[in-house]
Design an enzyme around this catalytic site. Sequence first.
Site, PDB file in Angstrom:
ATOM      1  N   ASP A  43       0.844  -1.203   0.000  1.00  0.00           N
ATOM      2  CA  ASP A  43       0.000   0.000   0.000  1.00  0.00           C
ATOM      3  C   ASP A  43       0.875   1.247   0.000  1.00  0.00           C
ATOM      4  OD1 ASP A  43      -2.916   1.122   0.743  1.00  0.00           O
ATOM      5  OD2 ASP A  43      -1.411   2.271   1.853  1.00  0.00           O
ATOM      6  N   TYR A  48       2.952   9.770  -0.500  1.00  0.00           N
ATOM      7  CA  TYR A  48       4.059   9.219   0.301  1.00  0.00           C
ATOM      8  C   TYR A  48       5.415   9.469  -0.382  1.00  0.00           C
ATOM      9  CZ  TYR A  48       0.263   6.494   2.506  1.00  0.00           C
ATOM     10  OH  TYR A  48      -0.903   6.093   3.123  1.00  0.00           O
ATOM     11  N   LYS A  73      -2.662   5.750  -4.304  1.00  0.00           N
ATOM     12  CA  LYS A  73      -3.773   6.670  -4.009  1.00  0.00           C
ATOM     13  C   LYS A  73      -3.564   8.001  -4.708  1.00  0.00           C
ATOM     14  CE  LYS A  73      -3.697   4.676   0.625  1.00  0.00           C
ATOM     15  NZ  LYS A  73      -2.268   4.556   0.924  1.00  0.00           N
ATOM     16  N   HIS A 106      -7.541   9.477  -1.965  1.00  0.00           N
ATOM     17  CA  HIS A 106      -6.878   9.479  -0.661  1.00  0.00           C
ATOM     18  C   HIS A 106      -7.666  10.245   0.404  1.00  0.00           C
ATOM     19  CE1 HIS A 106      -2.534   9.223   1.117  1.00  0.00           C
ATOM     20  NE2 HIS A 106      -3.425   9.102   2.066  1.00  0.00           N
TER      21      HIS A 106
HETATM   22  N1  LIG Z   1      -5.214   6.401   3.799  1.00  0.00           N
HETATM   23  C1  LIG Z   1      -4.629   7.111   4.743  1.00  0.00           C
HETATM   24  O1  LIG Z   1      -4.966   8.290   4.965  1.00  0.00           O
HETATM   25  C2  LIG Z   1      -3.557   6.473   5.562  1.00  0.00           C
HETATM   26  C3  LIG Z   1      -3.079   7.097   6.732  1.00  0.00           C
HETATM   27  C4  LIG Z   1      -2.092   6.451   7.476  1.00  0.00           C
HETATM   28  C5  LIG Z   1      -1.611   5.216   7.059  1.00  0.00           C
HETATM   29  N2  LIG Z   1      -2.060   4.631   5.897  1.00  0.00           N
HETATM   30  C6  LIG Z   1      -1.564   3.312   5.440  1.00  0.00           C
HETATM   31  O2  LIG Z   1      -1.624   2.372   6.522  1.00  0.00           O
HETATM   32  C7  LIG Z   1      -0.318   1.838   6.740  1.00  0.00           C
HETATM   33  C8  LIG Z   1      -0.124   1.475   8.206  1.00  0.00           C
HETATM   34  O3  LIG Z   1      -0.327   2.591   9.048  1.00  0.00           O
HETATM   35  P1  LIG Z   1       0.871   3.415   9.726  1.00  0.00           P
HETATM   36  O4  LIG Z   1       2.115   3.188   8.964  1.00  0.00           O
HETATM   37  O5  LIG Z   1       0.400   4.805   9.891  1.00  0.00           O
HETATM   38  O6  LIG Z   1       1.021   2.810  11.179  1.00  0.00           O
HETATM   39  P2  LIG Z   1       0.914   1.373  11.909  1.00  0.00           P
HETATM   40  O7  LIG Z   1       1.072   0.270  10.929  1.00  0.00           O
HETATM   41  O8  LIG Z   1      -0.284   1.423  12.794  1.00  0.00           O
HETATM   42  O9  LIG Z   1       2.181   1.440  12.882  1.00  0.00           O
HETATM   43  C9  LIG Z   1       3.489   1.491  12.402  1.00  0.00           C
HETATM   44  C10 LIG Z   1       4.407   1.644  13.619  1.00  0.00           C
HETATM   45  O10 LIG Z   1       4.391   0.437  14.397  1.00  0.00           O
HETATM   46  C11 LIG Z   1       5.728  -0.069  14.544  1.00  0.00           C
HETATM   47  N3  LIG Z   1       5.621  -1.539  14.460  1.00  0.00           N
HETATM   48  C12 LIG Z   1       5.290  -2.269  13.381  1.00  0.00           C
HETATM   49  N4  LIG Z   1       5.226  -3.581  13.698  1.00  0.00           N
HETATM   50  C13 LIG Z   1       5.529  -3.680  15.009  1.00  0.00           C
HETATM   51  C14 LIG Z   1       5.625  -4.773  15.897  1.00  0.00           C
HETATM   52  N5  LIG Z   1       5.370  -6.025  15.518  1.00  0.00           N
HETATM   53  N6  LIG Z   1       5.972  -4.508  17.194  1.00  0.00           N
HETATM   54  C15 LIG Z   1       6.223  -3.230  17.608  1.00  0.00           C
HETATM   55  N7  LIG Z   1       6.154  -2.158  16.797  1.00  0.00           N
HETATM   56  C16 LIG Z   1       5.789  -2.377  15.496  1.00  0.00           C
HETATM   57  C17 LIG Z   1       6.492   0.524  13.386  1.00  0.00           C
HETATM   58  O11 LIG Z   1       7.866   0.663  13.734  1.00  0.00           O
HETATM   59  P3  LIG Z   1       9.044  -0.017  12.822  1.00  0.00           P
HETATM   60  O12 LIG Z   1       8.820   0.423  11.408  1.00  0.00           O
HETATM   61  O13 LIG Z   1      10.292   0.528  13.440  1.00  0.00           O
HETATM   62  O14 LIG Z   1       8.889  -1.506  13.005  1.00  0.00           O
HETATM   63  C18 LIG Z   1       5.839   1.884  13.243  1.00  0.00           C
HETATM   64  O15 LIG Z   1       6.387   2.795  14.188  1.00  0.00           O
HETATM   65  C19 LIG Z   1       0.603   2.966   6.249  1.00  0.00           C
HETATM   66  O16 LIG Z   1       1.935   2.551   6.082  1.00  0.00           O
HETATM   67  C20 LIG Z   1      -0.102   3.365   4.980  1.00  0.00           C
HETATM   68  O17 LIG Z   1       0.160   2.445   3.946  1.00  0.00           O
HETATM   69  C21 LIG Z   1      -3.025   5.256   5.157  1.00  0.00           C
END
Ligand SMILES: NC(=O)c1ccc[n+]([C@@H]2O[C@H](COP(=O)([O-])OP(=O)(O)OC[C@H]3O[C@@H](n4cnc5c(N)ncnc54)[C@H](OP(=O)(O)O)[C@@H]3O)[C@@H](O)[C@H]2O)c1
Length: 280
Positions: A43, A48, A73, A106
């Site tokens: 994704d 990004y 997106k 998005h």
């Molecule tokens: N459509 C939208 O508006 C929107 C907004 C936000 C996000 N997104 C999408 O959703 C995806 C996921 O959301 P997000 O990146 O915001 O946050 P998330 O997946 O909720 O959290 C990522 C965080 O968790 C840590 N982490 C990951 N696996 C872990 C584990 N097993 N144990 C401990 N810590 C862990 C990562 O650190 P490390 O990397 O250091 O492991 C990072 O700091 C995004 O990458 C993006 O593709 C979309």
Amino acid sequence: MINVTLNNGVEMPILGFGVFQVGAEETEQAVSDALAAGYRSIDTAAAYENEEAVGAAIAKSGIPREELFITTKLWVQDPGEDNTHKAFDASLAKLGLDYVDLYLIHQPFGDYYAEWRAMEKIYADGRARAIGVSNFAADRLLDLIINNKVVPAVNQIETHPFKQNAEYQEILTAEGVQIEAWGPFAEGKNGLFTNPILAEIGAAHGKSVAQVVLRAAIERGVVVIPKSVNPDRMAQNIDVFDFELTEDEMARVAALDTGETQFFEHTNPDMVRWLSGRRV
Ligand SMILES: NC(=O)c1ccc[n+]([C@@H]2O[C@H](COP(=O)([O-])OP(=O)(O)OC[C@H]3O[C@@H](n4cnc5c(N)ncnc54)[C@H](OP(=O)(O)O)[C@@H]3O)[C@@H](O)[C@H]2O)c1
């Protein structure tokens, strides 16, 4: 891997890999590691600014294109359908692909009716296997559905243990729209990774808090796209298909819901202005 079937019959992995806030220079390695760990759904987004790096990792992987599920997106554009076509062409070129599996609006701002009409054309031309939206609340989503031809296949929204969207999921399901969680860990906010209830449930299964969070979402039929740049955590996050939560454990996870965002509301006037004014 378990797949969900979208409203047009396209199969989408229930678990993928997100690359929000992964710098362009780090993204190629992260996506290569994720593909090596077994992820097949990636994704990304124009906003990004790492689509080229995602594309480079895809090209180097040698994985047949049809085994991958690539989402990108459309960022908020100036009005008119042409701008969507230009933005889509730019994303495809950066990704080095001739189609994406899922193309999402998005943000629910700007001339998104024109954007949707352009996306319907992109979909009809087979350049996106499915089209959908992100961050759409029920009123805007229903209005979009009622006044257009193609029903969005997906709505990607903030969804994690503290904001579970159970009621909204029922509405989405009734409309044929797949719920996809962004921020499935709430980016660790509100002490998610040290939450004692999630830790206790994890201990009972020999699993981490992160694995419990992803498993609980998957058991509710929510598509998840956790982000990690750490190969050990990538491996951990995809290793969630060998255990099941009991009814009681699911109820305990459900009880963590506050209904509150851990980030911001898309109805906040300052955020509407800020997101609407940004150009990619
Ligand atoms: N459509 C939208 O508006 C929107 C907004 C936000 C996000 N997104 C999408 O959703 C995806 C996921 O959301 P997000 O990146 O915001 O946050 P998330 O997946 O909720 O959290 C990522 C965080 O968790 C840590 N982490 C990951 N696996 C872990 C584990 N097993 N144990 C401990 N810590 C862990 C990562 O650190 P490390 O990397 O250091 O492991 C990072 O700091 C995004 O990458 C993006 O593709 C979309």
